[in-house]
Design a protein around this motif. Structure first.
Motif, short mmCIF file in Angstrom:
data_model
loop_
_atom_site.label_atom_id
_atom_site.label_comp_id
_atom_site.label_asym_id
_atom_site.label_seq_id
_atom_site.Cartn_x
_atom_site.Cartn_y
_atom_site.Cartn_z
N GLY A 145 17.70 10.15 101.91
CA GLY A 145 16.96 11.28 102.46
C GLY A 145 17.60 12.63 102.20
N THR A 146 18.86 12.65 101.80
CA THR A 146 19.51 13.94 101.51
C THR A 146 19.28 14.36 100.06
N GLN A 147 18.71 13.47 99.28
CA GLN A 147 18.48 13.84 97.88
C GLN A 147 17.16 14.58 97.74
N ARG A 148 17.12 15.48 96.79
CA ARG A 148 15.85 16.14 96.52
C ARG A 148 14.86 15.06 96.12
N LEU A 149 13.61 15.21 96.51
CA LEU A 149 12.65 14.21 96.01
C LEU A 149 12.56 14.39 94.54
N VAL A 150 12.55 13.33 93.85
CA VAL A 150 12.30 13.49 92.45
C VAL A 150 10.89 13.02 92.14
N ARG A 151 10.63 11.76 92.27
CA ARG A 151 9.23 11.35 92.04
C ARG A 151 8.95 9.93 92.49
N ASN A 152 7.65 9.61 92.49
CA ASN A 152 7.22 8.24 92.73
C ASN A 152 7.56 7.39 91.51
N LEU A 153 7.85 6.12 91.72
CA LEU A 153 7.97 5.21 90.59
C LEU A 153 6.58 4.72 90.21
N THR A 154 6.40 4.46 88.93
CA THR A 154 5.13 3.88 88.47
C THR A 154 5.14 2.38 88.77
N ALA A 155 3.97 1.75 88.69
CA ALA A 155 3.90 0.29 88.88
C ALA A 155 4.77 -0.39 87.83
N THR A 156 4.79 0.13 86.63
CA THR A 156 5.64 -0.41 85.56
C THR A 156 7.10 -0.44 86.01
N GLU A 157 7.56 0.66 86.56
CA GLU A 157 8.97 0.76 86.96
C GLU A 157 9.30 -0.12 88.15
N ILE A 158 8.34 -0.32 89.02
CA ILE A 158 8.58 -1.18 90.18
C ILE A 158 8.68 -2.64 89.73
N VAL A 159 7.73 -3.08 88.90
CA VAL A 159 7.76 -4.45 88.40
C VAL A 159 9.01 -4.68 87.54
N MET A 160 9.37 -3.67 86.78
CA MET A 160 10.51 -3.77 85.86
C MET A 160 11.79 -4.16 86.61
N GLN A 161 11.94 -3.70 87.83
CA GLN A 161 13.15 -4.02 88.59
C GLN A 161 13.31 -5.53 88.78
N LEU A 162 12.19 -6.20 89.00
CA LEU A 162 12.22 -7.65 89.15
C LEU A 162 12.51 -8.34 87.82
N LEU A 163 11.92 -7.83 86.75
CA LEU A 163 12.14 -8.44 85.44
C LEU A 163 13.61 -8.31 85.04
N VAL A 164 14.19 -7.16 85.28
CA VAL A 164 15.60 -6.95 84.93
C VAL A 164 16.50 -7.91 85.72
N ALA A 165 16.23 -8.05 87.01
CA ALA A 165 17.04 -8.97 87.83
C ALA A 165 16.93 -10.39 87.27
N ARG A 166 15.71 -10.80 86.95
CA ARG A 166 15.49 -12.13 86.39
C ARG A 166 16.21 -12.31 85.05
N ASP A 167 16.22 -11.27 84.23
CA ASP A 167 16.96 -11.33 82.94
C ASP A 167 18.42 -11.65 83.21
N TYR A 168 19.02 -10.89 84.11
CA TYR A 168 20.45 -11.04 84.37
C TYR A 168 20.78 -12.36 85.04
N LEU A 169 19.86 -12.85 85.85
CA LEU A 169 20.10 -14.11 86.55
C LEU A 169 19.66 -15.30 85.71
N ASN A 170 19.18 -15.03 84.50
CA ASN A 170 18.71 -16.08 83.60
C ASN A 170 17.62 -16.92 84.23
N GLU A 171 16.69 -16.26 84.86
CA GLU A 171 15.68 -17.01 85.59
C GLU A 171 14.31 -16.98 84.89
#
Ligand code: SAH
Ligand code: SF4
Length: 384
Positions: A145-171
């Motif tokens: 909350g102390t950071q300046r707002l920068v922006r909303n994440l797109t749906a692409t960027e939200i889904v991407m977080q899960l894909l990246v985790a799965r990549d690293y976990l070899n899932e």
């Protein structure tokens, strides 16, 4: 090998510079993928079937390039390559805590960064996903909350977080049982209900049974209390709801959470009661941060029980002892104070476990995201 690296730094496995938001097919609905295919001249009657194939490769197999999509002809793959992208964002940092918690800092093409945290537990693995870069709300105890707002994440960027985790976990391919990432919580940076459309779109992709197929019961959305969107969330997403309540009277809550001015406790509790009603009395989680001498008295605990009972909400409470950050104005109450607070609630029939702090050594705990890792990174660079 990993154990010998400094600070639990993991070698970065995802390729760099392969992600292009405008070309990415990740985070698009079936219909949108089909539409894109039509735009590049794929015959109309093939579009749906092709979209289905691509969807399966992305979300079930975890493909990072069209070349991996072996049941698609070489010519078609070349064409897809020319126009589209299924790659990952740049991974700036991949950390592993001594307690097994992992954190990834990823950078999107416009230079903005977000963090995603994976918390392995005995019976499940929880991925804590961000919905915004920064946050417009200014809760006084929260670093984001102390950071300046920068922006909303797109749906692409939200889904991407899960894909990246799965990549690293070899899932990959996506297992049907015994998953490492078995639960998603929208508890990272940002207020998910201020980015409603993109969060909704991303969650529908994650829930789609042709791909990741995560049940809505395994997704929890945490909100500071954006009342109108709580109603919409029940109707349009139906995921589990967690409310950052943090205080039991309007005076205190407004002091620490300015959104309470707009949506005071009564309106919030009414929305929660309605939410629990729609989804077969599913329990609402009330998150309660414990700030020394602010909201941690016996009276507060008893009033919390009273509040939940007055509104007849099926609920559990999640107690979060304050995690300090540089410049914060609060302290964490003593362990005995926290235990007493928890006991008072438990003994009146409401579950109120204390959330154990995870990943503190890699600055992955609640309320510590982003700025801290930027600092840590600078430090690493200058000492080399
Ligand atoms: N914006 C949403 C989602 C973020 S969830 C929300 O506020 O609910 C992050 C959780 O961590 C929230 O419950 C938040 O209140 C809590 N939190 C924020 N700062 C914290 C801190 N310093 N220590 C412990 N918990 C914190
Ligand atoms: Fe935003 Fe949630 Fe932090 Fe409040 S607690 S500033 S709503 S991220």
């Amino acid at each position: 090998l990993m154990k010998t690296l400094p600070l639990g730094v993991e070698p970065v496995v995802a390729p760099r510079h392969t992600f292009d938001e405008n070309r990415s097919l990740i985070g698009l609905s079936h219909a949108e993928v089909a539409e894109k295919l039509k735009e590049i001249g794929v015959p109309e009657k093939q579009c749906r079937m092709r979209a289905q194939q691509i969807w399966h490769w992305i979300y079930f197999r975890g493909a990072k390039s069209f070349d991996e999509m072996r049941n698609i002809s070489k010519d078609m793959r070349a064409k897809l390559n020319q126009h589209f992208d299924v790659g990952r964002p740049e991974i700036i940092e991949a950390l592993i805590s001594t307690d097994g918690t992992r954190k990834w800092l990823m950078k999107f093409p416009d230079g903005q960064e977000v963090e995603t945290v994976f918390i392995p537990e005995e019976d499940r693995g929880t991925l804590c996903v961000s919905s915004q870069v920064g946050c417009t709300l200014t809760c006084t105890f929260c670093h984001t909350g102390t950071q300046r707002l920068v922006r909303n994440l797109t749906a692409t960027e939200i889904v991407m977080q899960l894909l990246v985790a799965r990549d690293y976990l070899n899932e990959w391919p996506s297992p049907s049982e015994g998953r490492l990432v078995s639960t998603i919580v929208l508890m990272g940076m940002g207020e998910p209900l201020y980015n409603f459309e993109n969060v909704k779109k991303a969650m529908h992709i994650v829930m789609d049974d042709n791909g990741i197929n995560l049940s809505r019961r395994r997704i929890t959305l945490s909100t500071s209390g954006v009342v109108p969107e709580i109603y919409r969330c029940g109707e349009e997403m139906g995921v589990n709801l967690a409310i950052s309540l943090h205080a039991v009277n309007d005076e205190t809550r407004t002091k620490i959470m300015p959104i309470n001015n707009k949506y005071p406790i009564d309106e919030l509790m009414t929305a929660c009661k309605n939410y629990a009603g729609i989804k077969n009395s599913r329990k609402i989680t009330f998150e309660y941060i414990l700030l020394k001498d602010v909201n941690d008295s016996d009276e507060d605990a008893l009033n919390l029980v009273k509040l939940i009972k007055d509104y007849k909400i099926p609920a559990k409470v999640n107690l979060i002892p304050f995690n300090p950050w540089p410049g914060s104005n609060y302290e964490r109450p003593s362990n005995s104070r926290v235990a007493k607070f928890s006991d008072l609630i438990f003994s009146r029939g409401i579950s109120a476990p204390v959330r154990t702090t995870r990943g503190e050594d890699i600055l992955a705990a609640c309320g510590q995201l982003k700025s801290e890792s930027e600092k840590a990174r600078k430090k690493i660079k200058t000492t080399h």
